[in-house]
Design a protein around this motif. Structure first.
Motif, PDB file in Angstrom:
ATOM      1  N   MET A  76       0.841  -1.181   0.000  1.00 30.20           N
ATOM      2  CA  MET A  76       0.000   0.000   0.000  1.00 30.20           C
ATOM      3  C   MET A  76       0.890   1.249   0.000  1.00 30.20           C
ATOM      4  O   MET A  76       1.877   1.321   0.717  1.00 30.20           O
ATOM      5  CB  MET A  76      -0.886  -0.013   1.235  1.00 30.20           C
ATOM      6  N   ASN A  77       0.540   2.230  -0.811  1.00 27.67           N
ATOM      7  CA  ASN A  77       1.317   3.462  -0.902  1.00 27.67           C
ATOM      8  C   ASN A  77       0.942   4.424   0.208  1.00 27.67           C
ATOM      9  O   ASN A  77      -0.197   4.444   0.678  1.00 27.67           O
ATOM     10  CB  ASN A  77       1.112   4.131  -2.249  1.00 27.67           C
ATOM     11  N   GLN A  78       1.912   5.232   0.586  1.00 29.94           N
ATOM     12  CA  GLN A  78       1.747   6.190   1.665  1.00 29.94           C
ATOM     13  C   GLN A  78       2.604   7.403   1.360  1.00 29.94           C
ATOM     14  O   GLN A  78       3.653   7.294   0.728  1.00 29.94           O
ATOM     15  CB  GLN A  78       2.187   5.544   2.978  1.00 29.94           C
ATOM     16  N   GLU A  97      17.554   4.791  -2.441  1.00 29.00           N
ATOM     17  CA  GLU A  97      17.684   3.414  -1.971  1.00 29.00           C
ATOM     18  C   GLU A  97      16.326   2.801  -1.609  1.00 29.00           C
ATOM     19  O   GLU A  97      16.127   1.602  -1.779  1.00 29.00           O
ATOM     20  CB  GLU A  97      18.613   3.352  -0.764  1.00 29.00           C
ATOM     21  N   CYS A  98      15.414   3.629  -1.111  1.00 30.70           N
ATOM     22  CA  CYS A  98      14.089   3.137  -0.711  1.00 30.70           C
ATOM     23  C   CYS A  98      13.071   3.219  -1.845  1.00 30.70           C
ATOM     24  O   CYS A  98      11.902   2.896  -1.640  1.00 30.70           O
ATOM     25  CB  CYS A  98      13.585   3.936   0.489  1.00 30.70           C
ATOM     26  N   ALA A  99      13.489   3.671  -3.025  1.00 30.34           N
ATOM     27  CA  ALA A  99      12.624   3.799  -4.201  1.00 30.34           C
ATOM     28  C   ALA A  99      11.423   4.695  -3.915  1.00 30.34           C
ATOM     29  O   ALA A  99      10.281   4.358  -4.222  1.00 30.34           O
ATOM     30  CB  ALA A  99      12.179   2.426  -4.696  1.00 30.34           C
ATOM     31  N   LEU A 100      11.692   5.879  -3.342  1.00 25.45           N
ATOM     32  CA  LEU A 100      10.640   6.843  -3.031  1.00 25.45           C
ATOM     33  C   LEU A 100      10.648   7.972  -4.045  1.00 25.45           C
ATOM     34  O   LEU A 100      11.643   8.220  -4.712  1.00 25.45           O
ATOM     35  CB  LEU A 100      10.856   7.429  -1.632  1.00 25.45           C
ATOM     36  N   GLU A 101       9.520   8.657  -4.136  1.00 23.90           N
ATOM     37  CA  GLU A 101       9.443   9.860  -4.945  1.00 23.90           C
ATOM     38  C   GLU A 101       9.036  11.012  -4.044  1.00 23.90           C
ATOM     39  O   GLU A 101       8.455  10.801  -2.980  1.00 23.90           O
ATOM     40  CB  GLU A 101       8.439   9.698  -6.088  1.00 23.90           C
ATOM     41  N   ILE A 124       9.000  15.745   1.515  1.00 19.41           N
ATOM     42  CA  ILE A 124       7.760  15.057   1.172  1.00 19.41           C
ATOM     43  C   ILE A 124       8.174  13.796   0.439  1.00 19.41           C
ATOM     44  O   ILE A 124       8.882  13.861  -0.569  1.00 19.41           O
ATOM     45  CB  ILE A 124       6.840  15.927   0.300  1.00 19.41           C
ATOM     46  N   ALA A 125       7.764  12.652   0.983  1.00 21.82           N
ATOM     47  CA  ALA A 125       8.163  11.361   0.418  1.00 21.82           C
ATOM     48  C   ALA A 125       6.937  10.482   0.235  1.00 21.82           C
ATOM     49  O   ALA A 125       6.094  10.395   1.129  1.00 21.82           O
ATOM     50  CB  ALA A 125       9.170  10.676   1.326  1.00 21.82           C
ATOM     51  N   CYS A 126       6.856   9.841  -0.917  1.00 22.01           N
ATOM     52  CA  CYS A 126       5.749   8.936  -1.227  1.00 22.01           C
ATOM     53  C   CYS A 126       6.308   7.614  -1.726  1.00 22.01           C
ATOM     54  O   CYS A 126       7.287   7.589  -2.470  1.00 22.01           O
ATOM     55  CB  CYS A 126       4.851   9.536  -2.307  1.00 22.01           C
ATOM     56  N   GLY A 127       5.669   6.538  -1.305  1.00 20.84           N
ATOM     57  CA  GLY A 127       6.097   5.216  -1.733  1.00 20.84           C
ATOM     58  C   GLY A 127       5.396   4.132  -0.947  1.00 20.84           C
ATOM     59  O   GLY A 127       4.425   4.391  -0.235  1.00 20.84           O
ATOM     60  N   ILE A 136       8.732   3.658   3.273  1.00 17.95           N
ATOM     61  CA  ILE A 136       8.621   4.902   4.049  1.00 17.95           C
ATOM     62  C   ILE A 136       9.169   4.684   5.451  1.00 17.95           C
ATOM     63  O   ILE A 136       9.923   5.508   5.978  1.00 17.95           O
ATOM     64  CB  ILE A 136       7.158   5.394   4.101  1.00 17.95           C
ATOM     65  N   ASP A 137       8.814   3.556   6.074  1.00 17.09           N
ATOM     66  CA  ASP A 137       9.311   3.250   7.419  1.00 17.09           C
ATOM     67  C   ASP A 137      10.834   3.128   7.430  1.00 17.09           C
ATOM     68  O   ASP A 137      11.506   3.652   8.329  1.00 17.09           O
ATOM     69  CB  ASP A 137       8.683   1.959   7.944  1.00 17.09           C
ATOM     70  N   THR A 138      11.389   2.458   6.429  1.00 20.36           N
ATOM     71  CA  THR A 138      12.841   2.325   6.315  1.00 20.36           C
ATOM     72  C   THR A 138      13.500   3.686   6.140  1.00 20.36           C
ATOM     73  O   THR A 138      14.536   3.982   6.743  1.00 20.36           O
ATOM     74  CB  THR A 138      13.199   1.401   5.131  1.00 20.36           C
ATOM     75  N   PHE A 139      12.893   4.536   5.321  1.00 21.33           N
ATOM     76  CA  PHE A 139      13.401   5.886   5.062  1.00 21.33           C
ATOM     77  C   PHE A 139      13.420   6.715   6.343  1.00 21.33           C
ATOM     78  O   PHE A 139      14.419   7.370   6.662  1.00 21.33           O
ATOM     79  CB  PHE A 139      12.531   6.549   3.992  1.00 21.33           C
ATOM     80  N   ILE A 140      12.338   6.677   7.102  1.00 20.05           N
ATOM     81  CA  ILE A 140      12.261   7.445   8.349  1.00 20.05           C
ATOM     82  C   ILE A 140      13.287   6.941   9.358  1.00 20.05           C
ATOM     83  O   ILE A 140      13.950   7.733  10.041  1.00 20.05           O
ATOM     84  CB  ILE A 140      10.830   7.416   8.914  1.00 20.05           C
TER      85      ILE A 140
END
Length: 92
Positions: free
Chosen positions: A1-3, A28-32, A46-49, A54-58
């Motif tokens: 699910m995207n967030q 690395e987390c494949a976010l936009e 602002i990060a979406c993915g 998202i959890d890994t990024f944070i």
């Protein structure tokens, strides 16, 4: 699910090092999304993915930006209001 999340951080390090770290982690987390300075010490991300990404990024922000003396970090849900076209940009 995207967030999507909006992260506001206040650091004492150089914003160039913060920008490059954030962009590297987002890739690395494949976010936009975007990273944008609001002042000399305040940065908005602002990060979406995918939720797990998202959890890994944070988590990476907590550990990596702390090296630049992280003062404050606020994370809040965000409704995607534009198409980031699958890339993560640094806005100067």
């Amino acid at each position: 699910m995207n967030q999507c999340v909006r992260v506001t951080i206040i650091v004492e390090g150089t914003k160039e090092s913060v920008h490059s770290f954030v962009k590297e982690q987002a890739k690395e987390c494949a976010l936009e999304g975007v990273v944008q300075p609001l002042s000399d010490t305040k940065v908005r991300i602002i990060a979406c993915g995918i939720r797990d990404s998202i959890d890994t990024f944070i988590d990476a922000l907590h550990t990596g930006v702390a090296d630049n003396t992280l003062d404050t970090m606020e994370v809040e849900p965000f409704m995607k209001d534009r198409d980031y076209r699958g890339v993560f940009r640094v806005i100067e």
